[in-house]
Design a protein around this motif. Structure first.
Motif, PDB file in Angstrom:
ATOM      1  N   LEU A  21       8.702  -2.304  -4.145  1.00 26.44           N
ATOM      2  CA  LEU A  21       8.122  -1.722  -3.064  1.00 26.44           C
ATOM      3  C   LEU A  21       9.118  -0.420  -2.691  1.00 26.44           C
ATOM      4  O   LEU A  21       8.752   0.626  -2.552  1.00 26.44           O
ATOM      5  CB  LEU A  21       7.545  -2.122  -1.869  1.00 26.44           C
ATOM      6  CG  LEU A  21       6.833  -1.368  -0.707  1.00 26.44           C
ATOM      7  CD1 LEU A  21       5.452  -1.245  -1.268  1.00 26.44           C
ATOM      8  CD2 LEU A  21       6.904  -2.649   0.569  1.00 26.44           C
ATOM      9  N   ILE A  22      10.274  -0.933  -2.641  1.00 28.51           N
ATOM     10  CA  ILE A  22      11.584   0.034  -1.965  1.00 28.51           C
ATOM     11  C   ILE A  22      11.626   0.953  -3.153  1.00 28.51           C
ATOM     12  O   ILE A  22      12.012   2.163  -2.692  1.00 28.51           O
ATOM     13  CB  ILE A  22      12.828  -0.775  -1.937  1.00 28.51           C
ATOM     14  CG1 ILE A  22      12.460  -1.924  -0.533  1.00 28.51           C
ATOM     15  CG2 ILE A  22      13.754  -0.043  -1.616  1.00 28.51           C
ATOM     16  CD1 ILE A  22      13.684  -2.835  -0.649  1.00 28.51           C
ATOM     17  N   SER A  23      11.845   0.530  -4.393  1.00 24.29           N
ATOM     18  CA  SER A  23      12.086   1.545  -5.684  1.00 24.29           C
ATOM     19  C   SER A  23      10.890   2.517  -5.652  1.00 24.29           C
ATOM     20  O   SER A  23      11.336   3.845  -5.589  1.00 24.29           O
ATOM     21  CB  SER A  23      11.838   0.578  -6.837  1.00 24.29           C
ATOM     22  OG  SER A  23      12.782  -0.262  -6.937  1.00 24.29           O
ATOM     23  N   TYR A  24       9.826   2.185  -5.163  1.00 24.85           N
ATOM     24  CA  TYR A  24       8.596   3.267  -5.215  1.00 24.85           C
ATOM     25  C   TYR A  24       8.901   4.171  -3.810  1.00 24.85           C
ATOM     26  O   TYR A  24       8.752   5.337  -3.933  1.00 24.85           O
ATOM     27  CB  TYR A  24       7.226   2.363  -4.945  1.00 24.85           C
ATOM     28  CG  TYR A  24       5.862   3.122  -4.646  1.00 24.85           C
ATOM     29  CD1 TYR A  24       5.550   3.723  -5.803  1.00 24.85           C
ATOM     30  CD2 TYR A  24       5.507   3.227  -3.314  1.00 24.85           C
ATOM     31  CE1 TYR A  24       4.191   4.297  -5.488  1.00 24.85           C
ATOM     32  CE2 TYR A  24       4.367   4.358  -3.451  1.00 24.85           C
ATOM     33  CZ  TYR A  24       3.656   4.781  -4.246  1.00 24.85           C
ATOM     34  OH  TYR A  24       2.572   5.467  -3.962  1.00 24.85           O
ATOM     35  N   ASP A 121      -0.112   4.439  -8.318  1.00 22.41           N
ATOM     36  CA  ASP A 121       1.400   5.504  -8.766  1.00 22.41           C
ATOM     37  C   ASP A 121       1.986   6.019  -7.844  1.00 22.41           C
ATOM     38  O   ASP A 121       1.456   6.174  -6.678  1.00 22.41           O
ATOM     39  CB  ASP A 121       0.393   6.521  -9.711  1.00 22.41           C
ATOM     40  CG  ASP A 121      -0.114   6.151 -11.069  1.00 22.41           C
ATOM     41  OD1 ASP A 121       0.689   5.376 -11.618  1.00 22.41           O
ATOM     42  OD2 ASP A 121      -1.109   6.779 -11.632  1.00 22.41           O
ATOM     43  N   LEU A 122       3.103   6.966  -8.279  1.00 26.33           N
ATOM     44  CA  LEU A 122       3.576   7.683  -7.476  1.00 26.33           C
ATOM     45  C   LEU A 122       2.699   8.993  -7.125  1.00 26.33           C
ATOM     46  O   LEU A 122       1.873   9.425  -7.730  1.00 26.33           O
ATOM     47  CB  LEU A 122       4.934   8.422  -8.067  1.00 26.33           C
ATOM     48  CG  LEU A 122       6.202   7.699  -7.849  1.00 26.33           C
ATOM     49  CD1 LEU A 122       7.201   8.441  -8.682  1.00 26.33           C
ATOM     50  CD2 LEU A 122       6.352   7.302  -6.356  1.00 26.33           C
ATOM     51  N   SER A 160       2.612  -2.835  -9.438  1.00 28.56           N
ATOM     52  CA  SER A 160       2.191  -1.643 -10.072  1.00 28.56           C
ATOM     53  C   SER A 160       3.413  -0.821 -10.351  1.00 28.56           C
ATOM     54  O   SER A 160       2.975   0.348 -10.653  1.00 28.56           O
ATOM     55  CB  SER A 160       1.084  -0.936  -9.312  1.00 28.56           C
ATOM     56  OG  SER A 160       1.396  -0.974  -7.933  1.00 28.56           O
ATOM     57  N   TYR A 161       4.676  -1.135  -9.716  1.00 29.84           N
ATOM     58  CA  TYR A 161       5.576  -0.218  -9.930  1.00 29.84           C
ATOM     59  C   TYR A 161       7.122  -0.894 -10.472  1.00 29.84           C
ATOM     60  O   TYR A 161       7.239  -1.934  -9.933  1.00 29.84           O
ATOM     61  CB  TYR A 161       5.974   0.563  -8.708  1.00 29.84           C
ATOM     62  CG  TYR A 161       7.005   1.724  -8.830  1.00 29.84           C
ATOM     63  CD1 TYR A 161       6.274   2.958  -9.581  1.00 29.84           C
ATOM     64  CD2 TYR A 161       8.159   1.779  -8.508  1.00 29.84           C
ATOM     65  CE1 TYR A 161       7.027   4.107  -9.638  1.00 29.84           C
ATOM     66  CE2 TYR A 161       9.063   3.118  -8.631  1.00 29.84           C
ATOM     67  CZ  TYR A 161       8.317   3.993  -9.051  1.00 29.84           C
ATOM     68  OH  TYR A 161       9.083   5.309  -9.149  1.00 29.84           O
ATOM     69  N   ASP A 162       7.749  -0.449 -11.337  1.00 33.52           N
ATOM     70  CA  ASP A 162       9.059  -1.076 -11.756  1.00 33.52           C
ATOM     71  C   ASP A 162       9.966  -1.013 -10.794  1.00 33.52           C
ATOM     72  O   ASP A 162      10.383  -0.041 -10.143  1.00 33.52           O
ATOM     73  CB  ASP A 162       9.316  -0.664 -13.033  1.00 33.52           C
ATOM     74  CG  ASP A 162       8.537  -1.032 -14.243  1.00 33.52           C
ATOM     75  OD1 ASP A 162       7.791  -2.235 -13.949  1.00 33.52           O
ATOM     76  OD2 ASP A 162       8.437  -0.427 -14.993  1.00 33.52           O
ATOM     77  N   VAL A 163      10.892  -2.335 -10.750  1.00 30.88           N
ATOM     78  CA  VAL A 163      11.970  -2.234  -9.784  1.00 30.88           C
ATOM     79  C   VAL A 163      13.158  -1.221 -10.384  1.00 30.88           C
ATOM     80  O   VAL A 163      13.493  -1.330 -11.701  1.00 30.88           O
ATOM     81  CB  VAL A 163      12.664  -3.628  -9.656  1.00 30.88           C
ATOM     82  CG1 VAL A 163      14.013  -3.595  -9.091  1.00 30.88           C
ATOM     83  CG2 VAL A 163      11.692  -4.602  -9.132  1.00 30.88           C
ATOM     84  N   ILE A 258      -6.114 -10.148  -6.567  1.00 23.87           N
ATOM     85  CA  ILE A 258      -4.878 -10.530  -7.039  1.00 23.87           C
ATOM     86  C   ILE A 258      -4.189  -9.789  -7.854  1.00 23.87           C
ATOM     87  O   ILE A 258      -5.067  -8.978  -8.889  1.00 23.87           O
ATOM     88  CB  ILE A 258      -4.667 -12.021  -7.495  1.00 23.87           C
ATOM     89  CG1 ILE A 258      -5.618 -12.219  -8.728  1.00 23.87           C
ATOM     90  CG2 ILE A 258      -4.811 -13.131  -6.372  1.00 23.87           C
ATOM     91  CD1 ILE A 258      -5.258 -13.615  -9.384  1.00 23.87           C
ATOM     92  N   SER A 259      -2.731  -9.607  -8.102  1.00 25.35           N
ATOM     93  CA  SER A 259      -2.317  -8.693  -9.141  1.00 25.35           C
ATOM     94  C   SER A 259      -1.030  -9.340  -9.442  1.00 25.35           C
ATOM     95  O   SER A 259      -0.178  -8.605  -9.461  1.00 25.35           O
ATOM     96  CB  SER A 259      -2.255  -7.242  -8.594  1.00 25.35           C
ATOM     97  OG  SER A 259      -1.598  -7.143  -7.432  1.00 25.35           O
ATOM     98  N   PRO A 260      -1.045 -10.205 -10.142  1.00 27.10           N
ATOM     99  CA  PRO A 260       0.008 -11.088 -10.576  1.00 27.10           C
ATOM    100  C   PRO A 260       0.686 -10.295 -11.814  1.00 27.10           C
ATOM    101  O   PRO A 260       0.127  -9.485 -12.349  1.00 27.10           O
ATOM    102  CB  PRO A 260      -0.361 -12.362 -11.106  1.00 27.10           C
ATOM    103  CG  PRO A 260      -1.860 -12.223 -11.483  1.00 27.10           C
ATOM    104  CD  PRO A 260      -2.129 -11.042 -10.407  1.00 27.10           C
ATOM    105  N   ASN A 261       1.916 -10.633 -12.294  1.00 31.93           N
ATOM    106  CA  ASN A 261       2.451 -10.050 -13.261  1.00 31.93           C
ATOM    107  C   ASN A 261       1.758 -10.499 -14.638  1.00 31.93           C
ATOM    108  O   ASN A 261       1.648  -9.894 -15.571  1.00 31.93           O
ATOM    109  CB  ASN A 261       4.181 -10.312 -13.473  1.00 31.93           C
ATOM    110  CG  ASN A 261       5.000  -9.489 -12.768  1.00 31.93           C
ATOM    111  OD1 ASN A 261       4.784  -8.344 -12.906  1.00 31.93           O
ATOM    112  ND2 ASN A 261       6.172 -10.050 -12.381  1.00 31.93           N
TER     113      ASN A 261
END
Ligand SMILES: Cc1cc2nc3c(=O)[nH]c(=O)nc-3n(C[C@H](O)[C@H](O)[C@H](O)COP(=O)(O)OP(=O)(O)OC[C@H]3O[C@@H](n4cnc5c(N)ncnc54)[C@H](O)[C@@H]3O)c2cc1C
Length: 323
Positions: A21-24, A121-122, A160-163, A258-261
Motif C-alpha cells: 500500500l505504501i509503495s503504491y 492500478d496506479l 494488486s501492487y508490488d512492494v 478475498i484477494s490472496p497471493n
C-alpha cells in the motif's frame, strides 16, 4: 498538496500488504511530485513505524492513545479525515481490506472527496482529474473511474501492487486528531477469537474446496495441505450451506471477497458467483477431475485429476521440499 496513507496494524505489526500500500501511495506521490505521509492508529513500536521509511514515507503521524486501542470504524475515519486536513492531503490512500472497506466511504464523506474503492492500478493524472481502474460487480468487470473532486480517496485492493523499496529519511510525529461527538457511541468491548487459525481476509494463501470433496469427513486432506502451506481454508457456498464447513469460510458473491497471493481451488466448478469472490487473487491454482470445469478458464495453473489422489501427493511433495 500531499498524499496521506493510512497504515493498518495487526496487533502492533505491519503486514506485507501495508508495504504494498505504501509503495503504491509513494508512486502516486511521485506522480504529483509531493511527499508521502503515513498515519498509524493504535500502539505500534517505533522500530516497526520506522520500517515504513524503507518504502518512501517521509513523515509518520502517530495516534497512540488508550481511546484508539481497538478499531472503531467511525472514530478511525474521523482521525484519518483529521490527518488529511492537517497535512493538506489531496489524496488519501487506504487498503480495501475488511476494515478499509468500512473506512474509505466514511473518510470520503467527511472530506467531501471522490472515492475509488477496489482500485487495482496506479491512476493517470490529468490536471485535477484522476482516472483509475477498479474492480466492479464483485470482480466480474473492471471500471475506469474518474475523480474530479479536490480531494480523492483511493482504496487499493490487497495484493494488486508490488512492494518497491524506496529508502527515505522518515520522522515520527505524535498527532492529536479532532474527533466528532458520536464517534465513540459504538465501541468494541472485547474481541474473542473464534480460533487461532489464520483468518481468511488476512491470509496470503488460501486452500479452498467444494462439493467435489463429497463430504465433511474428507476435509482432512484440505487441512493438511493448508497447514504445510501456512494457509487459511475456504469453501464454496453449497459446502457451507450443507453444514460441511462453517459459514465463515464461504467465499464468493454472497460470502467473503478475498484477494490472496495464492488461491488453490479443489473440487470447485468455478461458477460465476464463486469467482466473484476470488478472481482478484494473484495466482489461482485449480484441481478438478473435469477438464471442462469453468474454473480452468481463469486458472494460472491447472491440474486435471482426482483431488483424493492429487492433494495428498502435493502435501507430501511440499513437506519433502521443506524438509
Ligand atoms: C444468487 C447466488 C449466489 C451465489 N453465491 C455463491 C457464493 O458466494 N459462493 C459460491 O461458491 N457459490 C455461490 N453460488 C452457487 C454457485 O452458483 C455454484 O452452485 C457453487 O459455487 C458450486 O459449488 P461447487 O463448485 O462446490 O459445486 P459443484 O458445482 O457441484 O462442483 C463440484 C466440482 O468438483 C469437481 N469434482 C468432483 N469430484 C472431484 C474429485 N474427486 N476431484 C476433483 N474434482 C472433483 C467437479 O468436476 C465439479 O467441477 C451462488 C448462487 C446463486 C444463485
Amino acid at each position: 498538496m500531499s498524499v496521506l496513507v493510512y497504515v493498518e496494524n495487526t496487533e502492533g505489526k505491519f503486514k506485507k500488504t501495508v508495504y504494498e500500500l505504501i509503495s503504491y501511495a509513494k508512486s502516486i506521490a511521485d506522480l504529483y511530485g509531493s511527499q508521502l505521509t503515513a498515519l498509524s492508529i493504535g500502539h505500534v513500536a517505533d522500530d516497526e513505524l520506522k520500517s515504513l521509511g524503507r518504502y518512501g514515507v517521509s513523515k509518520i503521524l502517530r495516534v497512540d492513545s488508550e481511546q484508539f486501542k481497538s478499531f472503531v470504524n467511525q472514530a478511525y475515519a474521523s482521525v484519518i479525515a483529521s490527518a488529511a486536513k492537517h497535512t493538506n492531503a489531496n489524496t488519501v490512500v487506504i487498503s480495501n481490506s475488511f476494515s478499509g472497506k468500512g473506512l474509505a466511504p466514511r473518510v470520503a464523506a467527511k472530506l467531501g472527496a471522490g472515492l475509488a474503492d477496489g482500485a487495482i492500478d496506479l491512476p493517470t493524472i490529468d490536471g485535477n482529474t484522476l482516472s483509475i481502474r477498479k474492480t466492479a460487480f464483485s470482480g466480474k468487470a473492471y471500471a475506469i473511474t474518474e475523480l474530479t473532486s479536490a480531494i480523492k480517496v483511493i482504496a487499493l485492493t490487497p495484493n494488486s501492487y508490488d512492494v518497491k523499496e524506496n529508502p527515505t529519511d522518515s520522522s515520527i510525529e505524535d498527532f492529536a486528531p479532532e474527533n466528532e461527538e458520536h464517534d465513540f457511541d459504538t465501541i468494541i468491548k472485547e474481541i474473542v477469537r473464534a480460533s487461532d487459525k489464520i483468518t481468511l481476509p488476512d491470509a496470503e494463501i488460501v486452500v479452498s474446496a467444494g462439493r467435489g470433496l463429497k463430504g465433511p469427513e474428507n476435509w482432512g486432506i484440505i487441512e493438511d495441505l493448508a497447514e504445510v502451506l501456512g494457509a487459511a481454508t475456504a469453501c464454496s457456498k453449497p459446502v457451507s450451506d450443507a453444514g460441511w464447513r462453517p459459514h465463515s469460510e464461504h467465499v464468493g458473491q454472497t460470502g467473503i471477497v478475498i484477494s490472496p497471493n495464492l488461491y488453490v481451488a479443489i473440487g470447485i466448478s468455478g461458477a460465476i458467483q464463486h469467482l466473484a469472490g476470488v478472481s482478484s487473487s494473484k495466482t489461482i491454482v485449480v484441481i478438478n477431475k473435469d477438464p471442462e470445469a469453468p474454473f480452468f478458464k481463469v486458472a494460472d495453473y491447472g491440474i486435471v485429476g482426482d483431488a483424493f489422489e492429487v492433494v495428498p501427493k502435493i502435501t507430501q511433495a511440499i513437506k519433502a521440499y521443506k524438509g
